[in-house]
Design a protein around this motif. Structure first.
Motif, PDB file in Angstrom:
ATOM      1  N   PRO A 224       0.826  -1.216   0.000  1.00 27.27           N
ATOM      2  CA  PRO A 224       0.000   0.000   0.000  1.00 27.27           C
ATOM      3  C   PRO A 224       0.855   1.258   0.000  1.00 27.27           C
ATOM      4  O   PRO A 224       1.989   1.260   0.484  1.00 27.27           O
ATOM      5  N   GLU A 225       0.316   2.341  -0.554  1.00 34.57           N
ATOM      6  CA  GLU A 225       1.018   3.625  -0.604  1.00 34.57           C
ATOM      7  C   GLU A 225       0.013   4.765  -0.471  1.00 34.57           C
ATOM      8  O   GLU A 225      -1.177   4.596  -0.756  1.00 34.57           O
ATOM      9  N   ILE A 226       0.511   5.920  -0.033  1.00 35.39           N
ATOM     10  CA  ILE A 226      -0.335   7.101   0.131  1.00 35.39           C
ATOM     11  C   ILE A 226      -0.264   7.948  -1.136  1.00 35.39           C
ATOM     12  O   ILE A 226       0.808   8.115  -1.733  1.00 35.39           O
ATOM     13  N   LEU A 227      -1.420   8.471  -1.549  1.00 40.16           N
ATOM     14  CA  LEU A 227      -1.512   9.331  -2.730  1.00 40.16           C
ATOM     15  C   LEU A 227      -1.868  10.754  -2.311  1.00 40.16           C
ATOM     16  O   LEU A 227      -2.556  10.965  -1.310  1.00 40.16           O
ATOM     17  N   GLU A 228      -1.409  11.718  -3.090  1.00 38.10           N
ATOM     18  CA  GLU A 228      -1.767  13.117  -2.851  1.00 38.10           C
ATOM     19  C   GLU A 228      -2.302  13.738  -4.133  1.00 38.10           C
ATOM     20  O   GLU A 228      -1.915  13.333  -5.235  1.00 38.10           O
ATOM     21  N   PRO A 229      -3.210  14.726  -4.018  1.00 38.72           N
ATOM     22  CA  PRO A 229      -3.731  15.385  -5.222  1.00 38.72           C
ATOM     23  C   PRO A 229      -2.708  16.335  -5.826  1.00 38.72           C
ATOM     24  O   PRO A 229      -2.105  17.148  -5.121  1.00 38.72           O
ATOM     25  N   ILE A 230      -2.509  16.204  -7.131  1.00 41.83           N
ATOM     26  CA  ILE A 230      -1.614  17.089  -7.882  1.00 41.83           C
ATOM     27  C   ILE A 230      -2.467  18.026  -8.742  1.00 41.83           C
ATOM     28  O   ILE A 230      -3.421  17.578  -9.392  1.00 41.83           O
ATOM     29  N   PHE A 231      -2.132  19.308  -8.721  1.00 39.96           N
ATOM     30  CA  PHE A 231      -2.877  20.284  -9.505  1.00 39.96           C
ATOM     31  C   PHE A 231      -2.029  20.806 -10.660  1.00 39.96           C
ATOM     32  O   PHE A 231      -0.813  20.977 -10.522  1.00 39.96           O
ATOM     33  N   LYS A 232      -2.709  21.017 -11.794  1.00 43.84           N
ATOM     34  CA  LYS A 232      -2.058  21.683 -12.924  1.00 43.84           C
ATOM     35  C   LYS A 232      -2.196  23.180 -12.693  1.00 43.84           C
ATOM     36  O   LYS A 232      -3.311  23.699 -12.574  1.00 43.84           O
ATOM     37  N   VAL A 233      -1.064  23.880 -12.610  1.00 45.96           N
ATOM     38  CA  VAL A 233      -1.062  25.309 -12.293  1.00 45.96           C
ATOM     39  C   VAL A 233      -0.435  26.076 -13.447  1.00 45.96           C
ATOM     40  O   VAL A 233       0.667  25.753 -13.898  1.00 45.96           O
ATOM     41  N   GLU A 234      -1.158  27.079 -13.939  1.00 49.70           N
ATOM     42  CA  GLU A 234      -0.623  27.966 -14.977  1.00 49.70           C
ATOM     43  C   GLU A 234      -0.434  29.345 -14.369  1.00 49.70           C
ATOM     44  O   GLU A 234      -1.383  29.928 -13.841  1.00 49.70           O
ATOM     45  N   ILE A 235       0.790  29.858 -14.442  1.00 50.01           N
ATOM     46  CA  ILE A 235       1.115  31.160 -13.850  1.00 50.01           C
ATOM     47  C   ILE A 235       1.509  32.109 -14.970  1.00 50.01           C
ATOM     48  O   ILE A 235       2.438  31.820 -15.740  1.00 50.01           O
ATOM     49  N   MET A 236       0.802  33.226 -15.088  1.00 51.21           N
ATOM     50  CA  MET A 236       1.145  34.245 -16.074  1.00 51.21           C
ATOM     51  C   MET A 236       1.926  35.345 -15.362  1.00 51.21           C
ATOM     52  O   MET A 236       1.420  35.967 -14.426  1.00 51.21           O
ATOM     53  N   VAL A 237       3.161  35.564 -15.794  1.00 52.76           N
ATOM     54  CA  VAL A 237       4.059  36.446 -15.048  1.00 52.76           C
ATOM     55  C   VAL A 237       4.903  37.284 -16.019  1.00 52.76           C
ATOM     56  O   VAL A 237       5.314  36.789 -17.074  1.00 52.76           O
TER      57      VAL A 237
ATOM     58  N   ASN B  61       9.673  25.224  -7.725  1.00 52.44           N
ATOM     59  CA  ASN B  61      10.572  24.116  -7.370  1.00 52.44           C
ATOM     60  C   ASN B  61      10.578  23.858  -5.864  1.00 52.44           C
ATOM     61  O   ASN B  61      10.645  22.705  -5.422  1.00 52.44           O
ATOM     62  N   SER B  62      10.509  24.937  -5.075  1.00 60.08           N
ATOM     63  CA  SER B  62      10.529  24.775  -3.614  1.00 60.08           C
ATOM     64  C   SER B  62       9.259  24.118  -3.091  1.00 60.08           C
ATOM     65  O   SER B  62       9.230  23.624  -1.970  1.00 60.08           O
ATOM     66  N   ARG B  63       8.187  24.111  -3.906  1.00 60.56           N
ATOM     67  CA  ARG B  63       6.912  23.519  -3.504  1.00 60.56           C
ATOM     68  C   ARG B  63       6.759  22.085  -4.022  1.00 60.56           C
ATOM     69  O   ARG B  63       5.649  21.567  -4.116  1.00 60.56           O
TER      70      ARG B  63
ATOM     71  N   LEU C 249      -1.195  19.733  -4.048  1.00 58.17           N
ATOM     72  CA  LEU C 249      -2.134  20.638  -3.379  1.00 58.17           C
ATOM     73  C   LEU C 249      -1.622  21.067  -2.007  1.00 58.17           C
ATOM     74  O   LEU C 249      -1.813  22.221  -1.599  1.00 58.17           O
ATOM     75  N   GLY C 250      -0.956  20.162  -1.302  1.00 54.22           N
ATOM     76  CA  GLY C 250      -0.457  20.485   0.035  1.00 54.22           C
ATOM     77  C   GLY C 250       0.518  21.649   0.053  1.00 54.22           C
ATOM     78  O   GLY C 250       0.733  22.268   1.093  1.00 54.22           O
ATOM     79  N   SER C 251       1.101  21.978  -1.114  1.00 54.04           N
ATOM     80  CA  SER C 251       2.054  23.093  -1.199  1.00 54.04           C
ATOM     81  C   SER C 251       1.415  24.369  -1.725  1.00 54.04           C
ATOM     82  O   SER C 251       2.102  25.365  -1.931  1.00 54.04           O
ATOM     83  N   LEU C 252       0.090  24.335  -1.956  1.00 62.34           N
ATOM     84  CA  LEU C 252      -0.557  25.467  -2.616  1.00 62.34           C
ATOM     85  C   LEU C 252      -1.419  26.315  -1.694  1.00 62.34           C
ATOM     86  O   LEU C 252      -1.979  27.321  -2.141  1.00 62.34           O
ATOM     87  N   PHE C 253      -1.557  25.928  -0.427  1.00 58.94           N
ATOM     88  CA  PHE C 253      -2.352  26.750   0.481  1.00 58.94           C
ATOM     89  C   PHE C 253      -1.709  28.130   0.617  1.00 58.94           C
ATOM     90  O   PHE C 253      -0.507  28.257   0.857  1.00 58.94           O
ATOM     91  N   GLY C 254      -2.503  29.171   0.434  1.00 60.26           N
ATOM     92  CA  GLY C 254      -1.988  30.534   0.541  1.00 60.26           C
ATOM     93  C   GLY C 254      -1.178  30.984  -0.649  1.00 60.26           C
ATOM     94  O   GLY C 254      -0.485  32.006  -0.586  1.00 60.26           O
ATOM     95  N   TYR C 255      -1.255  30.257  -1.763  1.00 60.48           N
ATOM     96  CA  TYR C 255      -0.396  30.564  -2.911  1.00 60.48           C
ATOM     97  C   TYR C 255      -0.743  31.914  -3.540  1.00 60.48           C
ATOM     98  O   TYR C 255       0.135  32.597  -4.076  1.00 60.48           O
ATOM     99  N   ALA C 256      -2.023  32.307  -3.501  1.00 65.65           N
ATOM    100  CA  ALA C 256      -2.426  33.578  -4.120  1.00 65.65           C
ATOM    101  C   ALA C 256      -1.639  34.747  -3.536  1.00 65.65           C
ATOM    102  O   ALA C 256      -1.180  35.633  -4.268  1.00 65.65           O
ATOM    103  N   THR C 257      -1.448  34.743  -2.216  1.00 65.35           N
ATOM    104  CA  THR C 257      -0.686  35.813  -1.565  1.00 65.35           C
ATOM    105  C   THR C 257       0.784  35.740  -1.951  1.00 65.35           C
ATOM    106  O   THR C 257       1.423  36.764  -2.261  1.00 65.35           O
ATOM    107  N   ASP C 258       1.330  34.528  -1.960  1.00 60.19           N
ATOM    108  CA  ASP C 258       2.757  34.356  -2.245  1.00 60.19           C
ATOM    109  C   ASP C 258       3.112  34.772  -3.667  1.00 60.19           C
ATOM    110  O   ASP C 258       4.137  35.422  -3.899  1.00 60.19           O
ATOM    111  N   VAL C 259       2.259  34.391  -4.631  1.00 64.97           N
ATOM    112  CA  VAL C 259       2.591  34.689  -6.020  1.00 64.97           C
ATOM    113  C   VAL C 259       2.527  36.192  -6.285  1.00 64.97           C
ATOM    114  O   VAL C 259       3.294  36.734  -7.097  1.00 64.97           O
ATOM    115  N   ARG C 260       1.668  36.900  -5.566  1.00 65.96           N
ATOM    116  CA  ARG C 260       1.601  38.360  -5.711  1.00 65.96           C
ATOM    117  C   ARG C 260       2.857  39.021  -5.141  1.00 65.96           C
ATOM    118  O   ARG C 260       3.424  39.933  -5.737  1.00 65.96           O
TER     119      ARG C 260
END
Length: 700
Positions: free
Chosen positions: A605-618, A631-633, A656-667
């Protein structure tokens, strides 16, 4: 030009069931509001940014300026009746798009002329492909700085692998956008800048300066239309010219078979291009009659059957949405596929084998309603009085009981602990959560077996925020909430065959069962599956087999590693043994559960985590900051795309576990200039280090 005369014909040929779907902020609701205005359904243009859009009627929608729940209405255009559903664009509310597309005959896919195809555009497109929904593409916001029509068309072809047929090109662009050129009709539709509401436009000849360019383009478009039509291709190769009506008829045939997707353009906010869009809906999208065969399963034999749409046959409908009504209880949205439903009728719900009585039938206009006497085949409405029916259930006259294809709901990926502020509110909170869960199947409510806490699962942080806000405002429940938590899953890497004997005296009765099972990994997107190789007989009948299946499914809700529910697991019942005098459902269910738990121990058995496709316009100046942060996430950058506007689009996959609060960080990393969008991609195994951290956190 005006089109405010009411529909005069009830014939299904003059009916269109369509949805408006796209990525968030592409302009779906603004487009819907203009459609309502120009069709005469509403006499004032509602604006999303002012919080008075007709189709965004929920308080939460008006406050946030986004669509949360799909809203339905009926309108008229040139003697055609259009049932219109405006759907959300935010990834957290994708269930609303899914269940709308399940019952719609056609759709308008809206694209932002600056951004072209965006992440949720792809999701919506895949959903429409799954349900075989023909589409017209509307490239919106041609007035915006950076608008690029042909780049948007290229993104539809490249990213969606769609055969885009360009029927219009913009006349002017950005702040000089004034109208559209109809390539097939060879006409210019020009909206005067002084026409405040855009309800008047002029049909003109194409200016001489643009004529040769449009003629060259028309030649290519006609070639694309006829090359898909065996009836026209020989004549075309022989140099024959075709009338406008022949070309429209040929293109319509290709659209209905999903071989072509017409592309038109405009600016909904600036009131330009909506009338030709409505004409395209009439010309190219299907009527209910265009769906020749409707597939279903026979209730008794479970064999595939198909039927034709008819007013005279027994009623068959699909409940595709449940809404809580403070005065009437449940409001159930129904698409009628056959027959006529009348107030007072009693229907069968085959899934539950229960009868439901129709108390009222309604036609909806967002949150306003109109009582009607009947609902006919091919139509969409809402009914009051159903007690048991849920989203995706079939409703049938007892003269013909069949099961229509249901709706598959996405797995929630995030959870939050919810606690009533007082013991008096506890029961009220649970009843309210149950209503929310029935209304929105993409949210789940569970009780943690170890802590006794109530967990509310959803599709994202915004989804949970809206659910909790509704709990307070609609249901008047005061509740505390914990921090959002990632909804992990468990899977297996290996197979195992196990036998187990259950033999026990319970309440003075002996129970005995022996099962032999095969447990094996399957594709994660298949969830969990049950199969049986055992023949049924008088003793080991449907009830016993169902007990085995229920034992497996209940056990799969609690994985062996950390108690997370399982994905990607198939259990096959290979053989059984029993004694006639001690056979019981209890024994077979318990034997299966215990055999399954034993099998898991040796299935890696193994643990799974949700992965999100993220597009960042910068902006290019900040791309290094964003790449380092991704990379750090534990993110993976799949590609970087350069836009003409000097912006870079970073395509990445991040847990997903690395994306909480991402809106503030990316700004903060881009001085407020970067934007991003995200959508669920898949579940993937977590690295060993993270797995150990999760197990330690849970005391395992």
């Amino acid at each position: 030009m005006s089109a405010k005369e009411p529909a005069k014909v009830e014939d299904l040929f003059f009916t269109r069931n369509i949805g408006i779907a796209a990525h968030i902020d592409a302009g779906k609701t603004t487009t819907s509001e203009r459609i309502l205005f120009y069709s005469g359904k509403s006499h004032k243009i509602g604006e999303v940014h002012e919080g008075n859009a007709t189709m965004d009627w929920m308080v939460q929608e008006q406050e946030r300026g986004i669509t949360i729940t799909s809203a339905a209405t009926t309108l008229s255009w040139k003697n055609f009746r259009i049932n219109l559903i405006d759907t959300p664009g935010h990834v957290d509310f994708t269930i609303e798009v899914e269940r709308s597309l399940r019952v719609l005959d056609g759709a308008v896919a809206v694209f932002d002329a600056v951004s072209g195809v965006e992440p949720q555009s792809e999701t919506v497109w895949r959903q429409a492909n799954k349900h075989n929904v023909p589409r017209v593409c509307f490239i919106n916001k041609m007035d915006r700085v950076g608008a690029d029509f042909f780049s948007s068309v290229d993104s539809i072809v490249g990213k969606l692998n769609a055969n885009a047929i360009v029927l219009q090109v913009p006349y002017g662009v950005e702040d000089e956008f004034r109208g559209v050129v109809d390539i097939l009709a060879m006409k210019l539709y020009l909206w005067e800048s002084g026409s405040k509401f855009g309800d008047e436009f002029h049909e003109l000849d194409i200016p001489e300066d643009n004529l040769q360019e449009i003629l060259d383009l028309r030649k290519k478009v006609v070639e694309k239309i006829v090359e898909a039509d065996d009836d026209l291709i020989d004549a075309f190769l022989n140099g024959e010219e075709f009338s406008l009506e022949v070309l429209k008829k040929s293109l319509r045939k290709s659209v209905l078979s999903l071989k072509a997707f017409p592309v038109i353009c405009g600016s909904a906010f600036k009131n330009k291009g909506i009338q030709p869009l409505l004409d395209a809906v009439i010309d190219y999208l299907p009527s209910p009659l265009d769906k020749k065969n409707i597939n279903a399963l026979d209730f008794k034999t479970e064999k595939p059957v198909s039927f034709q749409l008819s007013f005279d046959d027994p009623f068959v409908g699909l409940a595709f949405k449940i809404a809580n009504d403070p005065f009437s209880g449940n409001l159930t949205y129904v698409r009628a596929y056959s027959g006529t439903l009348q107030v007072g009728d009693t229907l069968i719900n085959p899934r539950l084998n229960k009868r439901e009585k129709i108390q009222k039938i309604l036609k909806m206009h967002a949150n306003h309603r109109e009582e009607v006497a009947s609902l006919k085949a091919g139509d969409i409405g809402a009914v009051i009085g159903l007690k048991f029916t849920g989203t995706g259930d079939s409703l049938c006259d007892d003269k013909r009981i069949i099961i229509l294809e249901s709706i598959r709901f996405p797995e929630p990926v995030i959870s939050v602990v919810v606690e009533a502020k007082s013991s008096a509110d506890q029961e009220k909170m649970m009843i309210s959560l149950e209503k929310l869960q029935k209304e929105d199947p993409s949210c789940r409510v569970k009780i943690d077996g170890e802590t006794g806490q109530t967990l509310l699962y959803g599709m994202g942080e915004l989804h949970l925020e809206i659910l909790l806000d509704r709990l307070l405002r609609e249901f008047k429940v005061q509740a505390n909430k914990g921090r959002p938590q990632v909804s992990y899953r468990e899977a297996i890497k290996d197979s195992s065959i196990q036998e187990f004997i259950f033999e026990k005296n319970i309440g003075g009765e002996d129970h005995f069962a022996k099962v032999k099972i095969l447990v094996e990994p399957i594709s994660l997107d298949k969830g969990i599956e049950f199969e049986s190789e055992v023949l049924l007989n008088k003793e080991f009948n449907d009830l016993m087999l169902k007990a085995v299946e229920n034992g497996f499914k209940e056990s799969a809700e609690v994985g062996i590693l950390a108690g997370f529910s399982m994905l990607g697991v198939r259990l096959t019942l290979l053989s059984i043994e029993y004694k006639k005098e001690t056979i019981s459902e209890i024994a077979f269910k318990a034997a299966t559960m215990l055999a399954f738990k034993e099998a898991l121990k040796v299935c890696s058995p193994e643990i799974l985590e949700p992965i999100f496709k993220v597009e960042i316009m910068v902006p290019e100046d900040f791309i290094g900051n964003i790449v380092s942060d991704v990379n750090s996430r534990r993110g993976k950058i799949t590609s970087i795309e350069t836009k003409q506007s000097g912006m870079q689009i970073i395509h990445s996959e991040i847990p997903l576990g690395s994306l909480f609060g991402y809106a503030t960080d990316v700004r903060s990393l881009s001085q407020g200039r970067a934007t991003f969008s995200m959508e669920f991609l898949q579940y993937s195994p977590v690295p060993l280090k993270i797995s150990n951290e999760i197990l330690n956190l849970m005391g395992r």
